[in-house]
Motif scaffolding. Structure first.
Motif, PDB file in Angstrom:
ATOM      1  N   MET A   1       0.818  -1.198   0.000  1.00  0.00           N
ATOM      2  CA  MET A   1       0.000   0.000   0.000  1.00  0.00           C
ATOM      3  C   MET A   1       0.862   1.262   0.000  1.00  0.00           C
ATOM      4  O   MET A   1       0.413   2.288  -0.475  1.00  0.00           O
ATOM      5  N   ALA A   2       2.083   1.159   0.501  1.00  0.00           N
ATOM      6  CA  ALA A   2       2.950   2.335   0.531  1.00  0.00           C
ATOM      7  C   ALA A   2       3.209   2.839  -0.883  1.00  0.00           C
ATOM      8  O   ALA A   2       3.205   4.055  -1.136  1.00  0.00           O
ATOM      9  N   SER A   3       3.403   1.931  -1.834  1.00  0.00           N
ATOM     10  CA  SER A   3       3.647   2.351  -3.218  1.00  0.00           C
ATOM     11  C   SER A   3       2.388   2.965  -3.833  1.00  0.00           C
ATOM     12  O   SER A   3       2.480   3.864  -4.666  1.00  0.00           O
ATOM     13  N   VAL A   4       1.232   2.506  -3.417  1.00  0.00           N
ATOM     14  CA  VAL A   4      -0.023   3.088  -3.904  1.00  0.00           C
ATOM     15  C   VAL A   4      -0.141   4.525  -3.409  1.00  0.00           C
ATOM     16  O   VAL A   4      -0.429   5.440  -4.189  1.00  0.00           O
ATOM     17  N   ILE A   5       0.089   4.726  -2.126  1.00  0.00           N
ATOM     18  CA  ILE A   5      -0.010   6.061  -1.537  1.00  0.00           C
ATOM     19  C   ILE A   5       1.008   6.997  -2.178  1.00  0.00           C
ATOM     20  O   ILE A   5       0.692   8.148  -2.510  1.00  0.00           O
ATOM     21  N   LYS A   6       2.217   6.506  -2.401  1.00  0.00           N
ATOM     22  CA  LYS A   6       3.247   7.326  -3.039  1.00  0.00           C
ATOM     23  C   LYS A   6       2.812   7.728  -4.451  1.00  0.00           C
ATOM     24  O   LYS A   6       2.997   8.861  -4.871  1.00  0.00           O
ATOM     25  N   ALA A   7       2.194   6.797  -5.174  1.00  0.00           N
ATOM     26  CA  ALA A   7       1.776   7.072  -6.549  1.00  0.00           C
ATOM     27  C   ALA A   7       0.639   8.091  -6.631  1.00  0.00           C
ATOM     28  O   ALA A   7       0.618   8.919  -7.543  1.00  0.00           O
ATOM     29  N   MET A  28      -6.749   0.151   5.439  1.00  0.00           N
ATOM     30  CA  MET A  28      -6.129  -0.655   4.390  1.00  0.00           C
ATOM     31  C   MET A  28      -4.605  -0.597   4.493  1.00  0.00           C
ATOM     32  O   MET A  28      -3.921  -1.605   4.336  1.00  0.00           O
ATOM     33  N   CYS A  29      -4.086   0.599   4.773  1.00  0.00           N
ATOM     34  CA  CYS A  29      -2.631   0.761   4.901  1.00  0.00           C
ATOM     35  C   CYS A  29      -2.104   0.016   6.123  1.00  0.00           C
ATOM     36  O   CYS A  29      -1.039  -0.608   6.063  1.00  0.00           O
ATOM     37  N   ALA A  30      -2.824   0.070   7.210  1.00  0.00           N
ATOM     38  CA  ALA A  30      -2.378  -0.567   8.444  1.00  0.00           C
ATOM     39  C   ALA A  30      -2.417  -2.087   8.355  1.00  0.00           C
ATOM     40  O   ALA A  30      -1.519  -2.770   8.856  1.00  0.00           O
ATOM     41  N   THR A  31      -3.448  -2.615   7.709  1.00  0.00           N
ATOM     42  CA  THR A  31      -3.600  -4.071   7.652  1.00  0.00           C
ATOM     43  C   THR A  31      -3.007  -4.689   6.385  1.00  0.00           C
ATOM     44  O   THR A  31      -2.715  -5.878   6.357  1.00  0.00           O
ATOM     45  N   GLY A  32      -2.870  -3.874   5.337  1.00  0.00           N
ATOM     46  CA  GLY A  32      -2.400  -4.401   4.057  1.00  0.00           C
ATOM     47  C   GLY A  32      -3.488  -5.129   3.291  1.00  0.00           C
ATOM     48  O   GLY A  32      -3.236  -5.714   2.248  1.00  0.00           O
ATOM     49  N   HIS A  33      -4.711  -5.087   3.800  1.00  0.00           N
ATOM     50  CA  HIS A  33      -5.834  -5.772   3.152  1.00  0.00           C
ATOM     51  C   HIS A  33      -6.625  -4.769   2.320  1.00  0.00           C
ATOM     52  O   HIS A  33      -7.112  -3.765   2.834  1.00  0.00           O
ATOM     53  N   VAL A  34      -6.755  -5.055   1.023  1.00  0.00           N
ATOM     54  CA  VAL A  34      -7.520  -4.200   0.123  1.00  0.00           C
ATOM     55  C   VAL A  34      -8.831  -4.908  -0.206  1.00  0.00           C
ATOM     56  O   VAL A  34      -8.819  -6.025  -0.729  1.00  0.00           O
ATOM     57  N   PRO A  35      -9.960  -4.277   0.108  1.00  0.00           N
ATOM     58  CA  PRO A  35     -11.241  -4.895  -0.240  1.00  0.00           C
ATOM     59  C   PRO A  35     -11.354  -5.098  -1.751  1.00  0.00           C
ATOM     60  O   PRO A  35     -10.902  -4.261  -2.535  1.00  0.00           O
ATOM     61  N   VAL A  39      -9.896  -2.839  -5.670  1.00  0.00           N
ATOM     62  CA  VAL A  39      -8.651  -3.275  -6.327  1.00  0.00           C
ATOM     63  C   VAL A  39      -8.464  -2.652  -7.700  1.00  0.00           C
ATOM     64  O   VAL A  39      -7.408  -2.079  -8.000  1.00  0.00           O
ATOM     65  N   LEU A  40      -9.458  -2.753  -8.558  1.00  0.00           N
ATOM     66  CA  LEU A  40      -9.300  -2.273  -9.928  1.00  0.00           C
ATOM     67  C   LEU A  40      -9.160  -0.754  -9.996  1.00  0.00           C
ATOM     68  O   LEU A  40      -8.387  -0.224 -10.799  1.00  0.00           O
ATOM     69  N   ARG A  41      -9.871  -0.060  -9.150  1.00  0.00           N
ATOM     70  CA  ARG A  41      -9.758   1.407  -9.137  1.00  0.00           C
ATOM     71  C   ARG A  41      -8.380   1.832  -8.628  1.00  0.00           C
ATOM     72  O   ARG A  41      -7.782   2.764  -9.150  1.00  0.00           O
ATOM     73  N   ILE A  42      -7.866   1.131  -7.622  1.00  0.00           N
ATOM     74  CA  ILE A  42      -6.525   1.446  -7.115  1.00  0.00           C
ATOM     75  C   ILE A  42      -5.488   1.166  -8.194  1.00  0.00           C
ATOM     76  O   ILE A  42      -4.574   1.969  -8.421  1.00  0.00           O
ATOM     77  N   GLU A  43      -5.631   0.042  -8.891  1.00  0.00           N
ATOM     78  CA  GLU A  43      -4.685  -0.282  -9.962  1.00  0.00           C
ATOM     79  C   GLU A  43      -4.702   0.806 -11.035  1.00  0.00           C
ATOM     80  O   GLU A  43      -3.652   1.252 -11.499  1.00  0.00           O
ATOM     81  N   SER A  44      -5.873   1.244 -11.413  1.00  0.00           N
ATOM     82  CA  SER A  44      -6.010   2.265 -12.440  1.00  0.00           C
ATOM     83  C   SER A  44      -5.404   3.597 -12.015  1.00  0.00           C
ATOM     84  O   SER A  44      -4.728   4.263 -12.798  1.00  0.00           O
ATOM     85  N   LEU A  53      -1.773  -6.259  -5.239  1.00  0.00           N
ATOM     86  CA  LEU A  53      -2.760  -5.821  -4.252  1.00  0.00           C
ATOM     87  C   LEU A  53      -3.540  -6.989  -3.662  1.00  0.00           C
ATOM     88  O   LEU A  53      -3.772  -7.034  -2.463  1.00  0.00           O
ATOM     89  N   ARG A  54      -3.957  -7.930  -4.509  1.00  0.00           N
ATOM     90  CA  ARG A  54      -4.748  -9.071  -4.056  1.00  0.00           C
ATOM     91  C   ARG A  54      -4.353 -10.321  -4.831  1.00  0.00           C
ATOM     92  O   ARG A  54      -5.062 -10.762  -5.734  1.00  0.00           O
ATOM     93  N   PRO A  55      -3.211 -10.930  -4.493  1.00  0.00           N
ATOM     94  CA  PRO A  55      -2.788 -12.128  -5.215  1.00  0.00           C
ATOM     95  C   PRO A  55      -3.761 -13.299  -5.065  1.00  0.00           C
ATOM     96  O   PRO A  55      -3.784 -14.195  -5.904  1.00  0.00           O
ATOM     97  N   ASP A  56      -4.577 -13.284  -4.024  1.00  0.00           N
ATOM     98  CA  ASP A  56      -5.560 -14.347  -3.852  1.00  0.00           C
ATOM     99  C   ASP A  56      -6.686 -14.255  -4.880  1.00  0.00           C
ATOM    100  O   ASP A  56      -7.248 -15.269  -5.288  1.00  0.00           O
ATOM    101  N   LEU A  57      -7.002 -13.048  -5.309  1.00  0.00           N
ATOM    102  CA  LEU A  57      -8.058 -12.849  -6.297  1.00  0.00           C
ATOM    103  C   LEU A  57      -7.521 -12.773  -7.721  1.00  0.00           C
ATOM    104  O   LEU A  57      -8.201 -13.133  -8.673  1.00  0.00           O
ATOM    105  N   TYR A  58      -6.297 -12.233  -7.864  1.00  0.00           N
ATOM    106  CA  TYR A  58      -5.689 -12.043  -9.177  1.00  0.00           C
ATOM    107  C   TYR A  58      -4.303 -12.676  -9.190  1.00  0.00           C
ATOM    108  O   TYR A  58      -3.290 -11.984  -9.121  1.00  0.00           O
ATOM    109  N   PRO A  59      -4.242 -14.002  -9.265  1.00  0.00           N
ATOM    110  CA  PRO A  59      -2.927 -14.653  -9.266  1.00  0.00           C
ATOM    111  C   PRO A  59      -2.150 -14.306 -10.528  1.00  0.00           C
ATOM    112  O   PRO A  59      -2.725 -13.875 -11.527  1.00  0.00           O
ATOM    113  N   GLU A  60      -0.850 -14.501 -10.450  1.00  0.00           N
ATOM    114  CA  GLU A  60      -0.003 -14.236 -11.601  1.00  0.00           C
ATOM    115  C   GLU A  60      -0.447 -15.134 -12.750  1.00  0.00           C
ATOM    116  O   GLU A  60      -0.736 -16.309 -12.561  1.00  0.00           O
TER     117      GLU A  60
END
Length: 92
Positions: A1-7, A28-35, A39-44, A53-60
């Protein structure tokens, strides 16, 4: 989340982008959990991959056939066959 906030500039800026409270972003920053809904809006907005952001939902993504073949070619050593020619009756 730190890189998101920086961006995006700040937690407040991210809260405005997500249309949520700054406290929600702080959580979200404290826990590292993004609802999942964010996810998609943060990525955009940040360019940070949904996979990070969510490897459990969007695996490589699995490698494509071309990527697999390229890796196979790179790992193979010229002049060093993977099959011993003497065991197959080939030239010695």
């Amino acid at each position: 989340m730190a890189s998101v906030i920086k961006a995006v500039g700040s937690q407040t800026a991210l809260a405005k982008i997500l249309k949520c409270t700054p406290q929600n972003v702080q959580r979200m920053c404290a826990t590292g959990h993004v609802p999942p809904k964010h996810v998609l809006r943060i990525e955009s907005a940040s360019g940070v991959s949904r996979t990070l952001l969510r490897p459990d939902l969007y695996p490589e993504a699995a490698p494509t056939l071309n990527q697999s073949l390229l890796r196979y070619e790179l790992e193979g050593q010229p002049g060093n066959p993977s099959v011993n020619l003497s065991s197959t009756g080939g030239a010695q």
